[in-house]
Design a protein around this motif. Structure first.
Motif, PDB file in Angstrom:
ATOM      1  N   LYS A  29     -12.707 -34.871  23.814  1.00 52.29           N
ATOM      2  CA  LYS A  29     -11.314 -35.159  23.458  1.00 52.29           C
ATOM      3  C   LYS A  29     -12.114 -36.196  22.365  1.00 52.29           C
ATOM      4  O   LYS A  29     -13.026 -36.280  21.924  1.00 52.29           O
ATOM      5  N   MET A  30     -11.491 -36.275  20.803  1.00 53.41           N
ATOM      6  CA  MET A  30     -11.764 -37.018  20.273  1.00 53.41           C
ATOM      7  C   MET A  30     -11.152 -38.557  19.775  1.00 53.41           C
ATOM      8  O   MET A  30     -10.415 -38.041  19.968  1.00 53.41           O
ATOM      9  N   GLY A  31     -11.875 -39.113  19.171  1.00 51.47           N
ATOM     10  CA  GLY A  31     -10.937 -40.621  19.383  1.00 51.47           C
ATOM     11  C   GLY A  31     -11.158 -41.098  17.746  1.00 51.47           C
ATOM     12  O   GLY A  31     -11.742 -40.749  17.163  1.00 51.47           O
ATOM     13  N   LEU A  32     -10.583 -41.710  17.791  1.00 47.95           N
ATOM     14  CA  LEU A  32     -10.653 -42.781  16.240  1.00 47.95           C
ATOM     15  C   LEU A  32     -10.918 -42.358  15.321  1.00 47.95           C
ATOM     16  O   LEU A  32     -11.792 -41.880  14.254  1.00 47.95           O
ATOM     17  N   LYS A  90      -7.093 -46.480  12.979  1.00 45.23           N
ATOM     18  CA  LYS A  90      -8.263 -46.743  13.322  1.00 45.23           C
ATOM     19  C   LYS A  90      -9.569 -46.508  13.524  1.00 45.23           C
ATOM     20  O   LYS A  90      -9.718 -48.196  13.590  1.00 45.23           O
ATOM     21  N   GLU A 113      -0.577 -42.142  23.109  1.00 47.82           N
ATOM     22  CA  GLU A 113      -0.097 -42.102  21.987  1.00 47.82           C
ATOM     23  C   GLU A 113       0.166 -40.105  21.859  1.00 47.82           C
ATOM     24  O   GLU A 113      -0.864 -39.703  22.216  1.00 47.82           O
ATOM     25  N   GLU A 133      -0.788 -36.577  20.840  1.00 44.89           N
ATOM     26  CA  GLU A 133      -1.712 -35.896  19.104  1.00 44.89           C
ATOM     27  C   GLU A 133      -1.367 -34.206  19.792  1.00 44.89           C
ATOM     28  O   GLU A 133      -0.161 -33.815  20.224  1.00 44.89           O
ATOM     29  N   GLU A 160      -1.363 -38.164  24.876  1.00 47.79           N
ATOM     30  CA  GLU A 160      -2.189 -39.079  25.829  1.00 47.79           C
ATOM     31  C   GLU A 160      -2.105 -40.454  25.938  1.00 47.79           C
ATOM     32  O   GLU A 160      -2.020 -41.789  24.967  1.00 47.79           O
ATOM     33  N   ILE A 198      -4.793 -43.331  26.929  1.00 43.88           N
ATOM     34  CA  ILE A 198      -5.681 -44.316  26.684  1.00 43.88           C
ATOM     35  C   ILE A 198      -5.368 -45.702  28.002  1.00 43.88           C
ATOM     36  O   ILE A 198      -4.052 -45.928  27.935  1.00 43.88           O
ATOM     37  N   PHE A 257      -8.233 -54.781  26.050  1.00 45.87           N
ATOM     38  CA  PHE A 257      -8.305 -53.484  25.657  1.00 45.87           C
ATOM     39  C   PHE A 257      -9.144 -53.495  23.969  1.00 45.87           C
ATOM     40  O   PHE A 257      -8.968 -53.359  23.169  1.00 45.87           O
ATOM     41  N   PHE A 291     -13.193 -54.021  22.008  1.00 41.95           N
ATOM     42  CA  PHE A 291     -14.184 -53.121  22.552  1.00 41.95           C
ATOM     43  C   PHE A 291     -14.527 -52.936  20.813  1.00 41.95           C
ATOM     44  O   PHE A 291     -14.352 -53.039  20.046  1.00 41.95           O
ATOM     45  N   VAL A 314     -16.776 -48.800  23.798  1.00 45.70           N
ATOM     46  CA  VAL A 314     -14.896 -47.379  23.829  1.00 45.70           C
ATOM     47  C   VAL A 314     -16.051 -46.499  23.949  1.00 45.70           C
ATOM     48  O   VAL A 314     -15.702 -45.448  24.643  1.00 45.70           O
ATOM     49  N   ALA A 326     -14.720 -43.569  25.806  1.00 40.26           N
ATOM     50  CA  ALA A 326     -13.205 -43.371  24.583  1.00 40.26           C
ATOM     51  C   ALA A 326     -11.583 -43.358  24.900  1.00 40.26           C
ATOM     52  O   ALA A 326     -10.824 -43.159  25.115  1.00 40.26           O
ATOM     53  N   SER A 327     -11.506 -44.199  26.644  1.00 45.37           N
ATOM     54  CA  SER A 327     -10.930 -44.818  27.024  1.00 45.37           C
ATOM     55  C   SER A 327     -10.026 -44.236  27.323  1.00 45.37           C
ATOM     56  O   SER A 327      -8.796 -44.372  28.213  1.00 45.37           O
ATOM     57  N   GLY A 336      -6.835 -36.338  18.449  1.00 42.02           N
ATOM     58  CA  GLY A 336      -6.983 -37.455  18.415  1.00 42.02           C
ATOM     59  C   GLY A 336      -5.810 -38.266  18.022  1.00 42.02           C
ATOM     60  O   GLY A 336      -4.903 -37.203  17.492  1.00 42.02           O
ATOM     61  N   GLY A 337      -4.912 -39.719  17.804  1.00 40.00           N
ATOM     62  CA  GLY A 337      -3.742 -40.287  17.712  1.00 40.00           C
ATOM     63  C   GLY A 337      -3.595 -39.173  16.147  1.00 40.00           C
ATOM     64  O   GLY A 337      -4.407 -39.853  15.433  1.00 40.00           O
TER      65      GLY A 337
HETATM   66  C1  OOG Z   1      -9.930 -45.139  21.858  1.00 39.81           C
HETATM   67  C2  OOG Z   1      -9.526 -44.067  22.197  1.00 39.81           C
HETATM   68  C3  OOG Z   1      -8.998 -42.863  21.380  1.00 39.81           C
HETATM   69  C4  OOG Z   1      -8.086 -40.954  20.279  1.00 39.81           C
HETATM   70  O1  OOG Z   1      -7.265 -40.468  19.603  1.00 39.81           O
HETATM   71  O2  OOG Z   1      -8.208 -42.352  18.679  1.00 39.81           O
HETATM   72  C5  OOG Z   1      -8.522 -41.909  20.894  1.00 39.81           C
HETATM   73  C6  OOG Z   1      -9.010 -46.268  21.453  1.00 39.81           C
HETATM   74  O3  OOG Z   1      -8.828 -46.782  20.827  1.00 39.81           O
HETATM   75  O4  OOG Z   1      -9.332 -47.103  22.776  1.00 39.81           O
HETATM   76  O5  OOG Z   1      -7.908 -41.392  21.506  1.00 39.81           O
END
Ligand code: OOG
Ligand code: MG
Length: 257
Positions: A57-60, A65, A101, A103, A134, A136, A143, A145, A150, A155-156, A227-228
Protein backbone atom coordinates in the motif's frame (compact mmCIF):
# COMPACT_ATOMS: atom_id res chain seq x y z
CA UNK A 1 18.20 -2.62 19.78
CA UNK A 2 18.95 -4.23 16.45
CA UNK A 3 16.55 -4.24 13.49
CA UNK A 4 14.94 -7.52 14.48
CA UNK A 5 14.37 -6.33 18.05
CA UNK A 6 12.84 -3.08 16.77
CA UNK A 7 10.48 -5.04 14.50
CA UNK A 8 9.53 -7.25 17.45
CA UNK A 9 8.89 -4.14 19.56
CA UNK A 10 6.42 -2.84 16.97
CA UNK A 11 4.72 -6.20 16.39
CA UNK A 12 4.20 -6.67 20.13
CA UNK A 13 2.74 -3.14 20.42
CA UNK A 14 0.22 -4.12 17.74
CA UNK A 15 -0.56 -7.51 19.26
CA UNK A 16 -0.85 -6.13 22.78
CA UNK A 17 -2.81 -3.09 21.51
CA UNK A 18 -0.73 -0.53 23.33
CA UNK A 19 1.04 2.58 22.15
CA UNK A 20 4.81 2.73 22.46
CA UNK A 21 7.53 5.38 22.36
CA UNK A 22 8.66 6.09 18.81
CA UNK A 23 11.83 4.24 17.88
CA UNK A 24 13.70 7.39 16.79
CA UNK A 25 13.53 8.66 20.38
CA UNK A 26 16.22 6.11 21.19
CA UNK A 27 17.67 5.85 17.67
CA UNK A 28 17.71 9.38 16.24
CA UNK A 29 20.20 8.27 13.59
CA UNK A 30 17.73 5.94 11.85
CA UNK A 31 17.45 6.64 8.12
CA UNK A 32 14.60 5.90 5.72
CA UNK A 33 16.66 3.00 4.33
CA UNK A 34 17.16 1.57 7.86
CA UNK A 35 13.43 1.92 8.46
CA UNK A 36 12.57 -0.18 5.38
CA UNK A 37 14.93 -2.88 6.66
CA UNK A 38 13.00 -2.91 9.97
CA UNK A 39 9.73 -3.01 8.00
CA UNK A 40 11.05 -6.02 6.03
CA UNK A 41 11.80 -7.80 9.30
CA UNK A 42 8.29 -7.01 10.55
CA UNK A 43 6.72 -8.28 7.32
CA UNK A 44 8.85 -11.43 7.56
CA UNK A 45 7.63 -12.05 11.11
CA UNK A 46 4.01 -11.81 10.01
CA UNK A 47 4.60 -14.17 7.09
CA UNK A 48 6.22 -16.63 9.52
CA UNK A 49 3.11 -16.37 11.69
CA UNK A 50 1.15 -17.61 8.65
CA UNK A 51 -0.41 -14.35 7.50
CA UNK A 52 -0.66 -13.62 3.79
CA UNK A 53 0.03 -10.33 1.99
CA UNK A 54 -3.02 -8.82 0.25
CA UNK A 55 -0.83 -6.22 -1.39
CA UNK A 56 1.57 -3.38 -0.80
CA UNK A 57 0.00 0.00 0.00
CA UNK A 58 1.03 3.59 -0.47
CA UNK A 59 0.91 6.22 2.26
CA UNK A 60 1.55 9.93 2.62
CA UNK A 61 0.50 10.43 -1.00
CA UNK A 62 -1.61 13.51 -0.37
CA UNK A 63 -0.10 16.96 -0.54
CA UNK A 64 -1.53 17.69 2.91
CA UNK A 65 0.19 14.68 4.53
CA UNK A 66 3.46 15.20 2.67
CA UNK A 67 3.56 18.79 3.82
CA UNK A 68 2.65 17.81 7.35
CA UNK A 69 5.51 15.27 7.39
CA UNK A 70 7.80 17.52 5.37
CA UNK A 71 8.58 14.78 2.83
CA UNK A 72 8.81 14.68 -0.93
CA UNK A 73 8.23 11.01 -1.49
CA UNK A 74 5.37 8.83 -0.30
CA UNK A 75 6.00 5.66 1.68
CA UNK A 76 4.82 2.09 1.32
CA UNK A 77 3.78 -0.69 3.66
CA UNK A 78 1.84 -3.95 3.44
CA UNK A 79 -1.76 -5.00 4.01
CA UNK A 80 -2.17 -8.55 5.38
CA UNK A 81 -5.18 -10.86 5.18
CA UNK A 82 -5.99 -10.52 8.90
CA UNK A 83 -6.42 -6.76 8.39
CA UNK A 84 -9.32 -7.15 5.94
CA UNK A 85 -12.58 -6.62 7.81
CA UNK A 86 -15.79 -7.73 6.13
CA UNK A 87 -18.23 -7.89 9.02
CA UNK A 88 -19.38 -4.27 8.72
CA UNK A 89 -17.78 -3.44 12.05
CA UNK A 90 -14.43 -2.95 13.68
CA UNK A 91 -13.81 -3.48 17.39
CA UNK A 92 -12.18 -0.72 19.37
CA UNK A 93 -10.81 -3.36 21.77
CA UNK A 94 -8.65 -4.76 18.91
CA UNK A 95 -7.06 -1.38 18.22
CA UNK A 96 -5.09 1.43 19.87
CA UNK A 97 -6.31 4.83 18.55
CA UNK A 98 -7.68 4.17 15.06
CA UNK A 99 -8.32 6.71 12.32
CA UNK A 100 -10.20 6.16 9.06
CA UNK A 101 -9.39 7.46 5.59
CA UNK A 102 -11.08 6.97 2.21
CA UNK A 103 -9.05 5.54 -0.64
CA UNK A 104 -9.22 3.93 -4.08
CA UNK A 105 -7.72 0.44 -4.40
CA UNK A 106 -6.36 -1.20 -7.54
CA UNK A 107 -6.69 -4.92 -8.28
CA UNK A 108 -3.74 -5.83 -10.45
CA UNK A 109 -4.24 -8.02 -13.50
CA UNK A 110 -0.56 -8.19 -14.39
CA UNK A 111 2.82 -7.92 -12.71
CA UNK A 112 4.25 -4.40 -12.77
CA UNK A 113 7.97 -3.95 -12.45
CA UNK A 114 9.95 -0.72 -12.24
CA UNK A 115 11.98 1.34 -12.71
CA UNK A 116 10.43 3.79 -15.14
CA UNK A 117 6.80 2.69 -14.75
CA UNK A 118 4.29 5.39 -15.80
CA UNK A 119 0.73 6.01 -14.66
CA UNK A 120 -0.54 4.81 -18.05
CA UNK A 121 1.37 1.53 -17.64
CA UNK A 122 -0.03 1.14 -14.13
CA UNK A 123 -3.58 1.57 -15.48
CA UNK A 124 -2.91 -0.93 -18.26
CA UNK A 125 -1.81 -3.52 -15.67
CA UNK A 126 -4.96 -2.99 -13.55
CA UNK A 127 -8.03 -5.25 -13.77
CA UNK A 128 -10.39 -3.30 -11.50
CA UNK A 129 -10.58 -0.32 -9.18
CA UNK A 130 -12.62 -0.55 -5.98
CA UNK A 131 -13.39 1.78 -3.07
CA UNK A 132 -11.69 1.16 0.26
CA UNK A 133 -11.70 2.57 3.77
CA UNK A 134 -8.37 2.17 5.48
CA UNK A 135 -8.14 2.13 9.27
CA UNK A 136 -4.69 3.30 10.27
CA UNK A 137 -3.53 2.75 13.84
CA UNK A 138 -0.01 3.99 14.47
CA UNK A 139 1.63 2.01 17.23
CA UNK A 140 3.25 5.24 18.46
CA UNK A 141 2.11 7.44 21.33
CA UNK A 142 -0.37 10.11 20.24
CA UNK A 143 0.01 9.02 16.59
CA UNK A 144 3.24 11.06 16.46
CA UNK A 145 6.24 9.95 14.49
CA UNK A 146 9.01 10.90 12.10
CA UNK A 147 9.29 9.44 8.61
CA UNK A 148 11.58 6.51 9.61
CA UNK A 149 9.27 5.71 12.55
CA UNK A 150 6.17 5.36 10.39
CA UNK A 151 7.97 3.36 7.69
CA UNK A 152 9.24 0.87 10.30
CA UNK A 153 5.68 0.67 11.68
CA UNK A 154 4.39 -0.67 8.34
CA UNK A 155 2.91 2.74 7.47
CA UNK A 156 0.40 2.49 10.36
CA UNK A 157 -1.49 -0.32 8.56
CA UNK A 158 -4.20 -1.87 10.72
CA UNK A 159 -7.51 -2.67 8.98
CA UNK A 160 -9.18 -2.23 5.61
CA UNK A 161 -12.77 -2.47 4.43
CA UNK A 162 -13.28 -2.91 0.70
CA UNK A 163 -16.47 -1.85 -1.08
CA UNK A 164 -18.37 -4.14 -3.42
CA UNK A 165 -18.32 -1.84 -6.49
CA UNK A 166 -15.77 -2.86 -9.13
CA UNK A 167 -15.02 -0.78 -12.20
CA UNK A 168 -12.59 -1.22 -15.05
CA UNK A 169 -9.94 1.49 -14.71
CA UNK A 170 -10.97 3.07 -18.03
CA UNK A 171 -14.59 3.50 -16.93
CA UNK A 172 -13.80 6.37 -14.55
CA UNK A 173 -11.61 9.42 -14.52
CA UNK A 174 -10.03 8.49 -11.22
CA UNK A 175 -8.52 11.90 -10.55
CA UNK A 176 -12.00 13.44 -10.78
CA UNK A 177 -13.74 10.90 -8.51
CA UNK A 178 -15.13 12.81 -5.54
CA UNK A 179 -15.29 11.20 -2.09
CA UNK A 180 -17.10 12.18 1.10
CA UNK A 181 -16.41 10.77 4.55
CA UNK A 182 -19.05 11.12 7.26
CA UNK A 183 -19.38 9.98 10.85
CA UNK A 184 -22.81 9.68 12.44
CA UNK A 185 -24.27 11.57 9.50
CA UNK A 186 -21.89 14.49 9.82
CA UNK A 187 -19.51 15.29 6.97
CA UNK A 188 -15.93 15.03 8.28
CA UNK A 189 -13.87 15.41 5.13
CA UNK A 190 -14.03 15.23 1.36
CA UNK A 191 -11.66 15.12 -1.57
CA UNK A 192 -11.03 13.91 -5.10
CA UNK A 193 -8.77 11.24 -6.56
CA UNK A 194 -6.36 13.95 -7.70
CA UNK A 195 -5.38 14.42 -4.05
CA UNK A 196 -3.34 11.22 -4.47
CA UNK A 197 -0.18 12.43 -6.22
CA UNK A 198 -2.32 13.95 -8.98
CA UNK A 199 -3.92 10.62 -9.96
CA UNK A 200 -4.21 7.29 -8.07
CA UNK A 201 -2.57 5.44 -11.00
CA UNK A 202 0.48 7.62 -10.51
CA UNK A 203 0.65 6.31 -6.94
CA UNK A 204 0.74 2.71 -8.24
CA UNK A 205 3.48 3.64 -10.71
CA UNK A 206 5.52 5.27 -7.94
CA UNK A 207 5.04 2.17 -5.82
CA UNK A 208 6.37 -0.07 -8.62
CA UNK A 209 9.37 2.23 -8.98
CA UNK A 210 10.06 2.32 -5.24
CA UNK A 211 9.79 -1.49 -4.97
CA UNK A 212 12.22 -1.83 -7.89
CA UNK A 213 14.97 -0.31 -5.74
CA UNK A 214 14.60 -3.37 -3.52
CA UNK A 215 14.42 -5.76 -6.47
CA UNK A 216 10.68 -6.22 -5.83
CA UNK A 217 7.65 -5.77 -8.06
CA UNK A 218 3.87 -5.45 -7.93
CA UNK A 219 2.31 -8.86 -8.57
CA UNK A 220 -0.76 -9.95 -10.50
CA UNK A 221 -3.56 -10.31 -7.94
CA UNK A 222 -2.17 -7.70 -5.53
CA UNK A 223 -4.80 -5.32 -4.14
CA UNK A 224 -3.13 -1.94 -3.69
CA UNK A 225 -4.34 0.91 -1.51
CA UNK A 226 -3.19 4.04 -3.32
CA UNK A 227 -3.28 6.44 -0.33
CA UNK A 228 -5.77 8.57 1.54
CA UNK A 229 -7.92 10.91 -0.55
CA UNK A 230 -9.49 12.40 2.56
CA UNK A 231 -7.61 13.23 5.72
CA UNK A 232 -7.56 10.56 8.44
CA UNK A 233 -10.37 11.01 10.96
CA UNK A 234 -10.17 9.76 14.56
CA UNK A 235 -12.68 7.04 15.50
CA UNK A 236 -14.61 6.53 18.74
CA UNK A 237 -16.68 3.65 20.04
CA UNK A 238 -20.25 3.87 18.72
CA UNK A 239 -19.35 5.74 15.55
CA UNK A 240 -21.14 4.90 12.32
CA UNK A 241 -18.85 5.69 9.41
CA UNK A 242 -20.06 6.16 5.83
CA UNK A 243 -18.13 7.12 2.74
CA UNK A 244 -19.33 7.70 -0.81
CA UNK A 245 -17.33 7.67 -4.03
CA UNK A 246 -18.54 9.02 -7.40
CA UNK A 247 -19.15 5.96 -9.57
CA UNK A 248 -17.84 3.53 -6.94
CA UNK A 249 -20.72 3.32 -4.48
CA UNK A 250 -20.39 3.56 -0.73
CA UNK A 251 -19.08 1.76 2.34
CA UNK A 252 -20.45 1.90 5.88
CA UNK A 253 -19.25 0.35 9.12
CA UNK A 254 -19.71 0.71 12.86
CA UNK A 255 -17.12 0.96 15.59
CA UNK A 256 -18.06 -1.40 18.41
CA UNK A 257 -16.45 -1.76 21.84
C1 OOG B 1 0.74 6.86 7.82
C2 OOG B 1 -0.15 6.05 6.94
C3 OOG B 1 -0.49 6.80 5.71
C4 OOG B 1 -2.06 7.10 3.83
O1 OOG B 1 -2.97 6.68 3.11
O2 OOG B 1 -1.58 8.24 3.72
C5 OOG B 1 -1.53 6.20 4.86
C6 OOG B 1 -0.05 7.68 8.78
O3 OOG B 1 -0.51 8.75 8.41
O4 OOG B 1 -0.19 7.22 9.93
O5 OOG B 1 -1.98 5.08 4.95
MG1 MG C 1 -3.80 4.92 3.80
Amino acid sequence: MNNKALAEYLVSAETEKREVTRITAEHPELTVEDAYVIQEQLVGMKLEQGYRIVGPKMGLTSRAKMKQMNVEEPIYGYIFDYMVEDSGRISMSDLIHPKVEAEIAFIMGKDLEGPGVTGAQALAATDYVIPALEIIDSRYENFQFTLPDVIADNASSSRVIFGSAMRRPGELELDLVGVTLSINGQLKDLGAGAAVVGHPAHSVAMLANMLARKGLKIKKGDIILTGGITGAVMLSTGDYVTAKWDGLGEIGFTVSE
